[in-house]
Every structure is written in C-alpha cells, then in structure tokens.
Scaffold this motif. Sequence first.
Motif, PDB file in Angstrom:
ATOM      1  N   ARG A  17       0.868  -1.118  -0.005  1.00  0.00           N
ATOM      2  CA  ARG A  17      -0.127  -0.197  -0.204  1.00  0.00           C
ATOM      3  C   ARG A  17       0.762   1.229   0.046  1.00  0.00           C
ATOM      4  O   ARG A  17       1.753   1.171   0.776  1.00  0.00           O
ATOM      5  CB  ARG A  17      -0.890   0.030   1.427  1.00  0.00           C
ATOM      6  CG  ARG A  17      -2.064  -1.096   1.340  1.00  0.00           C
ATOM      7  CD  ARG A  17      -2.935  -0.987   0.214  1.00  0.00           C
ATOM      8  NE  ARG A  17      -3.876   0.034  -0.110  1.00  0.00           N
ATOM      9  CZ  ARG A  17      -5.339  -0.047   0.054  1.00  0.00           C
ATOM     10  NH1 ARG A  17      -5.682  -1.122   0.355  1.00  0.00           N
ATOM     11  NH2 ARG A  17      -5.877   0.907   0.250  1.00  0.00           N
ATOM     12  N   LEU A  18       0.270   2.201  -0.785  1.00  0.00           N
ATOM     13  CA  LEU A  18       0.993   3.405  -0.668  1.00  0.00           C
ATOM     14  C   LEU A  18       1.504   4.146   0.570  1.00  0.00           C
ATOM     15  O   LEU A  18       2.491   4.656   0.947  1.00  0.00           O
ATOM     16  CB  LEU A  18       0.390   4.520  -1.670  1.00  0.00           C
ATOM     17  CG  LEU A  18       0.841   5.999  -1.933  1.00  0.00           C
ATOM     18  CD1 LEU A  18       2.320   5.803  -2.461  1.00  0.00           C
ATOM     19  CD2 LEU A  18      -0.172   6.826  -2.611  1.00  0.00           C
ATOM     20  N   SER A  19       0.299   4.224   1.456  1.00  0.00           N
ATOM     21  CA  SER A  19       0.402   4.869   2.835  1.00  0.00           C
ATOM     22  C   SER A  19       1.530   4.017   3.672  1.00  0.00           C
ATOM     23  O   SER A  19       2.358   4.536   4.359  1.00  0.00           O
ATOM     24  CB  SER A  19      -0.832   4.859   3.544  1.00  0.00           C
ATOM     25  OG  SER A  19      -1.446   3.624   3.622  1.00  0.00           O
ATOM     26  N   ASP A  21       3.999   2.458   2.310  1.00  0.00           N
ATOM     27  CA  ASP A  21       5.442   2.734   1.711  1.00  0.00           C
ATOM     28  C   ASP A  21       5.878   3.957   2.267  1.00  0.00           C
ATOM     29  O   ASP A  21       7.027   3.969   2.468  1.00  0.00           O
ATOM     30  CB  ASP A  21       5.227   2.576   0.400  1.00  0.00           C
ATOM     31  CG  ASP A  21       5.001   1.242  -0.420  1.00  0.00           C
ATOM     32  OD1 ASP A  21       5.312   0.333   0.177  1.00  0.00           O
ATOM     33  OD2 ASP A  21       4.466   1.187  -1.534  1.00  0.00           O
ATOM     34  N   ALA A  98      -6.557  14.245   4.049  1.00  0.00           N
ATOM     35  CA  ALA A  98      -7.400  13.419   3.069  1.00  0.00           C
ATOM     36  C   ALA A  98      -8.438  14.685   2.641  1.00  0.00           C
ATOM     37  O   ALA A  98      -9.300  14.088   1.637  1.00  0.00           O
ATOM     38  CB  ALA A  98      -8.095  12.171   3.913  1.00  0.00           C
ATOM     39  N   THR A 128      -4.183  11.734  -1.469  1.00  0.00           N
ATOM     40  CA  THR A 128      -4.057  10.340  -2.162  1.00  0.00           C
ATOM     41  C   THR A 128      -3.454   9.378  -1.011  1.00  0.00           C
ATOM     42  O   THR A 128      -4.152   8.402  -0.831  1.00  0.00           O
ATOM     43  CB  THR A 128      -3.287  10.317  -3.300  1.00  0.00           C
ATOM     44  OG1 THR A 128      -3.877  11.254  -4.479  1.00  0.00           O
ATOM     45  CG2 THR A 128      -3.079   8.896  -4.100  1.00  0.00           C
ATOM     46  N   ILE A 129      -2.545   9.837  -0.381  1.00  0.00           N
ATOM     47  CA  ILE A 129      -1.689   8.866   0.623  1.00  0.00           C
ATOM     48  C   ILE A 129      -2.670   8.813   1.863  1.00  0.00           C
ATOM     49  O   ILE A 129      -2.823   7.523   2.451  1.00  0.00           O
ATOM     50  CB  ILE A 129      -0.412   9.694   1.091  1.00  0.00           C
ATOM     51  CG1 ILE A 129       0.368   9.827  -0.188  1.00  0.00           C
ATOM     52  CG2 ILE A 129       0.166   8.793   2.246  1.00  0.00           C
ATOM     53  CD1 ILE A 129       1.791  10.588   0.099  1.00  0.00           C
ATOM     54  N   ARG A 131      -5.864   9.261   1.824  1.00  0.00           N
ATOM     55  CA  ARG A 131      -6.961   8.120   1.714  1.00  0.00           C
ATOM     56  C   ARG A 131      -6.854   6.971   1.634  1.00  0.00           C
ATOM     57  O   ARG A 131      -7.422   5.890   1.832  1.00  0.00           O
ATOM     58  CB  ARG A 131      -7.777   8.823   0.382  1.00  0.00           C
ATOM     59  CG  ARG A 131      -8.691  10.192   0.350  1.00  0.00           C
ATOM     60  CD  ARG A 131      -8.687  10.586  -0.691  1.00  0.00           C
ATOM     61  NE  ARG A 131      -9.146  11.874  -0.812  1.00  0.00           N
ATOM     62  CZ  ARG A 131     -10.320  12.399  -1.375  1.00  0.00           C
ATOM     63  NH1 ARG A 131     -11.215  11.688  -2.218  1.00  0.00           N
ATOM     64  NH2 ARG A 131     -10.801  13.703  -1.316  1.00  0.00           N
ATOM     65  N   ASP A 132      -5.602   6.664   1.010  1.00  0.00           N
ATOM     66  CA  ASP A 132      -5.116   5.045   1.042  1.00  0.00           C
ATOM     67  C   ASP A 132      -5.189   4.562   2.421  1.00  0.00           C
ATOM     68  O   ASP A 132      -5.587   3.521   2.664  1.00  0.00           O
ATOM     69  CB  ASP A 132      -3.750   5.157   0.542  1.00  0.00           C
ATOM     70  CG  ASP A 132      -3.349   3.621   0.292  1.00  0.00           C
ATOM     71  OD1 ASP A 132      -3.899   2.968  -0.319  1.00  0.00           O
ATOM     72  OD2 ASP A 132      -2.372   3.390   1.053  1.00  0.00           O
ATOM     73  N   ALA A 133      -4.732   5.162   3.428  1.00  0.00           N
ATOM     74  CA  ALA A 133      -4.547   4.813   4.991  1.00  0.00           C
ATOM     75  C   ALA A 133      -5.906   4.799   5.342  1.00  0.00           C
ATOM     76  O   ALA A 133      -5.983   3.744   6.162  1.00  0.00           O
ATOM     77  CB  ALA A 133      -3.738   6.175   5.707  1.00  0.00           C
ATOM     78  N   GLU A 135      -8.624   4.092   3.943  1.00  0.00           N
ATOM     79  CA  GLU A 135      -9.240   2.891   3.172  1.00  0.00           C
ATOM     80  C   GLU A 135      -8.667   1.545   3.820  1.00  0.00           C
ATOM     81  O   GLU A 135      -9.481   0.590   4.035  1.00  0.00           O
ATOM     82  CB  GLU A 135      -8.980   2.806   1.803  1.00  0.00           C
ATOM     83  CG  GLU A 135      -9.661   1.626   0.934  1.00  0.00           C
ATOM     84  CD  GLU A 135      -9.366   1.759  -0.223  1.00  0.00           C
ATOM     85  OE1 GLU A 135      -9.015   0.636  -0.995  1.00  0.00           O
ATOM     86  OE2 GLU A 135      -9.678   2.918  -0.995  1.00  0.00           O
ATOM     87  N   LEU A 136      -7.271   1.460   4.210  1.00  0.00           N
ATOM     88  CA  LEU A 136      -6.439   0.413   4.601  1.00  0.00           C
ATOM     89  C   LEU A 136      -7.063   0.201   6.045  1.00  0.00           C
ATOM     90  O   LEU A 136      -7.238  -1.213   6.382  1.00  0.00           O
ATOM     91  CB  LEU A 136      -5.095   0.633   4.700  1.00  0.00           C
ATOM     92  CG  LEU A 136      -4.075  -0.335   5.331  1.00  0.00           C
ATOM     93  CD1 LEU A 136      -4.353  -1.580   4.266  1.00  0.00           C
ATOM     94  CD2 LEU A 136      -2.708   0.189   5.146  1.00  0.00           C
TER      95      LEU A 136
END
Length: 193
Positions: A17-19, A21, A98, A128-129, A131-133, A135-136
């Motif tokens: 996942r991007l977050s 990373d 976010a 973007t980062i 929102r990824d977190a 969602e995760l």
Amino acid sequence: MEGTRYLDSEFRFNSGRLSLDLAATVRRRASTPIDVLGNPNACGRWLKAAGLFSDVPELSAENEEALIRLREAIWKLVTGAMETRYPEDATAVVNAAARFPLGTPQLQSRSGTVSVVSDDPFATAMSTIARDAIELVSGSLRLRLKTCDQPDCRMLFVDTSPSGQRRWCSMQRCGSRAKGHAFRQRHELSVRA
C-alpha cells in the motif's frame, strides 16, 4: 545512469500500500531508526518514485514537514488499528490531509497517456496517501496488516499471501536474514554437541 540506480534503491515499495510505503521511509524503527526522508530533496524524490509526480517536485520546508507529519500519523494510526485502536491525534492528521480533493485524470489523445490535473499537486498527493491509509485501516485489509518479524525492522505490510502466514516484509531482505541467522544457530549448536 548512476543516479537512476540510486533512486531505484533509495526507497522501498513492497508493503502492498502507498501509505505503508511512506511509513517505510523510516527503516529499522525498532532498533536504530534511519530516516531516508532526512536526506536533501528526499521528500520530493519519494513523491516522484511513488508515482504521485512525473518529475521531482520542489517542496518547501513546510511541505516536507507536512509529509513527515503524515508519515508518522500513518505509522501510529496503522499500528493502533492493528489492535482496533484509532489514536485521535493520528486520525486528525490523516483526516486533515484527506480533505483536499483528488486530481482530475486527463487522457492525452495523441499518446493515450493519462495525466492528473490539480490546483495544488502537493495537497493532492497528500490526500491520495491519506485516503489510502483511511481505506486500509477501515476495510477488510486491516485484518491482513502485519509488522515484519525481523526484530530490528518492524516494517508494516499487507499480507496478501493465500495462507495469511507471511512473516517478513521481504523474503529477499528480512526473511533471508532471519533464515541465515537460524541456520547459523543450528550449525553452532551441532558443532557444540
């Protein structure tokens, strides 16, 4: 091409996942932490390497501080979520990042490539980062979050293995080190016997 090899190995993008990373830009959190974003222009290079910018952006000191603040909030939020805790301070930082709208994808008619248009590309990248977190930690993948079993690493990753038994962030790095250590211990014991 010397610089390209350096950039390819400077950052790790194997968490799933991007977050995560972004959180992995502090290596060896459990022993002697190494902050790879502490190097000059590293924040901009990471954003490019992560695919959020087509070129390395020029970032202000405030932008760099915001990215590092988001990184630490993600670490705290994800490690808390693994125990079904959502720390208020970390949640507030991630939620604030976010809030900015995402960029608008635009298809190039001649090349078929896609570019993203945004009034504030840095805020879009942060969103973007973040929102990824969100969602995760709020979805089903939360149950697949793990920390690397290598005691000095502790990198966060999503275990996508079919059995859900993955132990290391990377078999090539930490898994290989752990197996080598176990082999040496077994060999040492057999020599003593």
